[in-house]
Scaffold this motif. Structure first.
Motif, PDB file in Angstrom:
ATOM      1  N   TRP A 230      10.865   2.556  -3.084  1.00  0.00           N
ATOM      2  CA  TRP A 230       9.373   2.868  -3.017  1.00  0.00           C
ATOM      3  C   TRP A 230       8.500   1.327  -2.904  1.00  0.00           C
ATOM      4  O   TRP A 230       7.418   1.328  -2.775  1.00  0.00           O
ATOM      5  CB  TRP A 230       8.923   3.690  -3.927  1.00  0.00           C
ATOM      6  CG  TRP A 230       9.402   5.149  -3.513  1.00  0.00           C
ATOM      7  CD1 TRP A 230      10.599   5.516  -4.064  1.00  0.00           C
ATOM      8  CD2 TRP A 230       8.770   5.869  -2.540  1.00  0.00           C
ATOM      9  NE1 TRP A 230      10.748   7.101  -3.580  1.00  0.00           N
ATOM     10  CE2 TRP A 230       9.759   7.025  -2.597  1.00  0.00           C
ATOM     11  CE3 TRP A 230       7.893   5.883  -1.611  1.00  0.00           C
ATOM     12  CZ2 TRP A 230       9.328   8.226  -1.956  1.00  0.00           C
ATOM     13  CZ3 TRP A 230       7.705   6.851  -0.858  1.00  0.00           C
ATOM     14  CH2 TRP A 230       8.665   8.238  -0.816  1.00  0.00           C
ATOM     15  N   GLU A 231       9.198   0.337  -3.332  1.00  0.00           N
ATOM     16  CA  GLU A 231       8.699  -1.023  -3.452  1.00  0.00           C
ATOM     17  C   GLU A 231       9.454  -1.980  -2.983  1.00  0.00           C
ATOM     18  O   GLU A 231      10.569  -1.831  -2.760  1.00  0.00           O
ATOM     19  CB  GLU A 231       7.898  -1.414  -4.803  1.00  0.00           C
ATOM     20  CG  GLU A 231       8.487  -0.780  -5.947  1.00  0.00           C
ATOM     21  CD  GLU A 231       7.880  -1.131  -7.216  1.00  0.00           C
ATOM     22  OE1 GLU A 231       8.337  -2.123  -7.902  1.00  0.00           O
ATOM     23  OE2 GLU A 231       7.109  -0.813  -7.784  1.00  0.00           O
TER      24      GLU A 231
ATOM     25  N   ARG B 119       3.386   6.353  -1.961  1.00  0.00           N
ATOM     26  CA  ARG B 119       3.671   5.589  -3.034  1.00  0.00           C
ATOM     27  C   ARG B 119       5.020   5.999  -4.006  1.00  0.00           C
ATOM     28  O   ARG B 119       5.627   5.216  -4.515  1.00  0.00           O
ATOM     29  CB  ARG B 119       2.752   5.172  -3.889  1.00  0.00           C
ATOM     30  CG  ARG B 119       1.598   4.258  -3.266  1.00  0.00           C
ATOM     31  CD  ARG B 119       0.411   3.915  -4.120  1.00  0.00           C
ATOM     32  NE  ARG B 119      -0.259   5.157  -4.597  1.00  0.00           N
ATOM     33  CZ  ARG B 119      -1.284   5.523  -4.579  1.00  0.00           C
ATOM     34  NH1 ARG B 119      -1.991   4.916  -3.702  1.00  0.00           N
ATOM     35  NH2 ARG B 119      -1.654   6.933  -5.104  1.00  0.00           N
TER      36      ARG B 119
ATOM     37  N   GLU C  88       0.825  -1.197  -0.040  1.00  0.00           N
ATOM     38  CA  GLU C  88      -0.215   0.048  -0.003  1.00  0.00           C
ATOM     39  C   GLU C  88       0.703   1.298  -0.132  1.00  0.00           C
ATOM     40  O   GLU C  88       0.221   2.401   0.147  1.00  0.00           O
ATOM     41  CB  GLU C  88      -1.089   0.023   1.243  1.00  0.00           C
ATOM     42  CG  GLU C  88      -2.001  -1.124   1.309  1.00  0.00           C
ATOM     43  CD  GLU C  88      -1.347  -2.167   1.912  1.00  0.00           C
ATOM     44  OE1 GLU C  88      -0.519  -2.299   2.771  1.00  0.00           O
ATOM     45  OE2 GLU C  88      -1.855  -3.376   1.460  1.00  0.00           O
ATOM     46  N   GLY C  89       2.117   1.276  -0.007  1.00  0.00           N
ATOM     47  CA  GLY C  89       3.139   2.426  -0.049  1.00  0.00           C
ATOM     48  C   GLY C  89       3.659   2.468   1.391  1.00  0.00           C
ATOM     49  O   GLY C  89       3.682   1.430   2.099  1.00  0.00           O
TER      50      GLY C  89
END
Length: 68
Positions: free
Chosen positions: A67-68, A29, A14-15
């Motif tokens: 970020w991921e 995100r 979800e970020g």
């Protein structure tokens, strides 16, 4: 050393959770969304703030490039 006013938590589906002065303010995100949170938190130079400055942002689980 005082704690950074912005804390960015490790990435999730979800970020990254973001807190400002101890208060949860949402999930970002990407850098653009994080800067919007900085604006909402009242940071005067939110557009140009150095996100690598540990006096401003405490990164957990990776820095501004993760970020991921």
């Amino acid at each position: 050393m005082p704690r950074a006013p912005i804390v960015v938590y490790p990435p999730s589906d979800e970020g990254r959770r973001v807190r400002a002065d101890g208060e949860a303010i949402g999930r970002a995100r990407d850098e653009r969304e994080l800067r919007e949170f900085l604006r909402r938190a009242g940071l005067p130079d939110w557009e140009t703030a150095d996100l690598t400055d540990p006096a401003l942002v405490e990164w957990r689980g990776g820095g501004p490039e993760v970020w991921e």
